[in-house]
Design a protein around this motif. Structure first.
Motif, PDB file in Angstrom:
ATOM      1  N   LEU A   1      18.861  18.872  31.789  1.00  0.00           N
ATOM      2  CA  LEU A   1      18.282  17.562  32.081  1.00  0.00           C
ATOM      3  C   LEU A   1      17.561  17.530  33.421  1.00  0.00           C
ATOM      4  CD1 LEU A   1      21.024  15.086  30.808  1.00  0.00           C
ATOM      5  CD2 LEU A   1      18.763  15.527  29.817  1.00  0.00           C
ATOM      6  N   SER A   2      17.929  18.411  34.320  1.00  0.00           N
ATOM      7  CA  SER A   2      17.302  18.408  35.638  1.00  0.00           C
ATOM      8  C   SER A   2      15.814  18.748  35.579  1.00  0.00           C
ATOM      9  CB  SER A   2      18.025  19.372  36.583  1.00  0.00           C
ATOM     10  OG  SER A   2      17.822  20.703  36.176  1.00  0.00           O
ATOM     11  N   LEU A   3      15.369  19.447  34.543  1.00  0.00           N
ATOM     12  CA  LEU A   3      13.948  19.792  34.421  1.00  0.00           C
ATOM     13  C   LEU A   3      13.125  18.702  33.737  1.00  0.00           C
ATOM     14  CD1 LEU A   3      14.017  23.553  33.396  1.00  0.00           C
ATOM     15  CD2 LEU A   3      13.482  22.585  35.613  1.00  0.00           C
ATOM     16  N   LEU A   4      13.771  17.859  32.966  1.00  0.00           N
ATOM     17  CA  LEU A   4      13.024  16.857  32.193  1.00  0.00           C
ATOM     18  C   LEU A   4      12.242  15.859  33.037  1.00  0.00           C
ATOM     19  CD1 LEU A   4      15.368  16.216  29.143  1.00  0.00           C
ATOM     20  CD2 LEU A   4      13.253  17.529  29.241  1.00  0.00           C
ATOM     21  N   PRO A   5      12.797  15.321  34.133  1.00  0.00           N
ATOM     22  CA  PRO A   5      11.993  14.390  34.933  1.00  0.00           C
ATOM     23  C   PRO A   5      10.695  15.019  35.460  1.00  0.00           C
ATOM     24  CG  PRO A   5      14.288  14.209  35.550  1.00  0.00           C
ATOM     25  CD  PRO A   5      14.172  15.399  34.630  1.00  0.00           C
ATOM     26  N   GLN A   6      10.765  16.287  35.862  1.00  0.00           N
ATOM     27  CA  GLN A   6       9.555  16.966  36.349  1.00  0.00           C
ATOM     28  C   GLN A   6       8.545  17.142  35.226  1.00  0.00           C
ATOM     29  OE1 GLN A   6       9.017  18.106  39.796  1.00  0.00           O
ATOM     30  NE2 GLN A   6       7.082  17.722  38.827  1.00  0.00           N
ATOM     31  N   LEU A   7       9.012  17.545  34.060  1.00  0.00           N
ATOM     32  CA  LEU A   7       8.123  17.732  32.920  1.00  0.00           C
ATOM     33  C   LEU A   7       7.473  16.410  32.508  1.00  0.00           C
ATOM     34  CD1 LEU A   7       6.942  19.597  30.786  1.00  0.00           C
ATOM     35  CD2 LEU A   7       9.015  19.266  29.430  1.00  0.00           C
ATOM     36  N   ILE A   8       8.243  15.351  32.479  1.00  0.00           N
ATOM     37  CA  ILE A   8       7.698  14.022  32.135  1.00  0.00           C
ATOM     38  C   ILE A   8       6.666  13.580  33.165  1.00  0.00           C
ATOM     39  CG2 ILE A   8       8.294  11.570  31.927  1.00  0.00           C
ATOM     40  CD1 ILE A   8      10.995  12.561  30.674  1.00  0.00           C
ATOM     41  N   LYS A   9       6.975  13.777  34.443  1.00  0.00           N
ATOM     42  CA  LYS A   9       6.033  13.400  35.509  1.00  0.00           C
ATOM     43  C   LYS A   9       4.715  14.168  35.378  1.00  0.00           C
ATOM     44  CE  LYS A   9       5.472  13.111  40.486  1.00  0.00           C
ATOM     45  NZ  LYS A   9       6.049  13.397  41.791  1.00  0.00           N
ATOM     46  N   ILE A  10       4.807  15.446  35.071  1.00  0.00           N
ATOM     47  CA  ILE A  10       3.602  16.259  34.898  1.00  0.00           C
ATOM     48  C   ILE A  10       2.768  15.743  33.735  1.00  0.00           C
ATOM     49  CG2 ILE A  10       2.774  18.542  34.189  1.00  0.00           C
ATOM     50  CD1 ILE A  10       5.141  19.712  35.787  1.00  0.00           C
ATOM     51  N   VAL A  11       3.411  15.473  32.618  1.00  0.00           N
ATOM     52  CA  VAL A  11       2.686  15.015  31.430  1.00  0.00           C
ATOM     53  C   VAL A  11       2.032  13.661  31.685  1.00  0.00           C
ATOM     54  CG1 VAL A  11       2.954  14.253  29.036  1.00  0.00           C
ATOM     55  CG2 VAL A  11       4.062  16.359  29.817  1.00  0.00           C
ATOM     56  N   LEU A  12       2.760  12.745  32.323  1.00  0.00           N
ATOM     57  CA  LEU A  12       2.210  11.408  32.567  1.00  0.00           C
ATOM     58  C   LEU A  12       1.103  11.408  33.616  1.00  0.00           C
ATOM     59  CD1 LEU A  12       5.464   9.228  32.464  1.00  0.00           C
ATOM     60  CD2 LEU A  12       3.718   9.513  30.678  1.00  0.00           C
ATOM     61  N   SER A  13       1.242  12.214  34.649  1.00  0.00           N
ATOM     62  CA  SER A  13       0.245  12.222  35.721  1.00  0.00           C
ATOM     63  C   SER A  13      -0.872  13.233  35.485  1.00  0.00           C
ATOM     64  CB  SER A  13       0.911  12.546  37.060  1.00  0.00           C
ATOM     65  OG  SER A  13       1.355  13.889  37.093  1.00  0.00           O
ATOM     66  N   ARG A  14      -0.636  14.169  34.591  1.00  0.00           N
ATOM     67  CA  ARG A  14      -1.575  15.260  34.323  1.00  0.00           C
ATOM     68  C   ARG A  14      -1.928  16.008  35.607  1.00  0.00           C
ATOM     69  NH1 ARG A  14      -3.679  15.531  29.156  1.00  0.00           N
ATOM     70  NH2 ARG A  14      -5.437  16.764  29.904  1.00  0.00           N
TER      71      ARG A  14
END
Length: 89
Positions: free
Chosen positions: A22-35
């Motif tokens: 779960l620790s990686l998911l916030p970073q992945l979501i932030k990357i996808v949303l901010s591109r």
């Protein structure tokens, strides 16, 4: 003194695996949303990817299901971050 059964230790393994993944998911979501991947270290995610692959091999060798599942999900997240870093930078 508390006595732990194999079942308790396996539950502990699943909890630890879940939190680590779960620790990686916030970073992945932030990357996808901010591109944007400008602030992401490519080397760090390459190391995490290699680390996860080695843990998968170790988990398979010892039949450690929680470790195999956690490391597979972590590998997928880290690899996705690497791909996005290479595409969007």
């Amino acid at each position: 003194m508390l006595q732990y059964t194999v079942k308790h230790i396996e539950i502990l393994g699943f909890i630890a695996a879940g939190l680590g993944t779960l620790s990686l998911l916030p970073q992945l979501i932030k990357i996808v949303l901010s591109r944007s991947t400008k602030s992401i270290s490519l080397i760090m995610y390459i190391v995490i990817t290699i680390d996860s692959l080695l843990w998968i091999i170790y988990g398979i060798a010892l039949s450690l299901t929680p470790l195999i599942i956690q490391s597979s999900i972590t590998l997928a997240c880290a690899a996705a971050i690497i791909v996005l870093k290479l595409l969007w930078e």
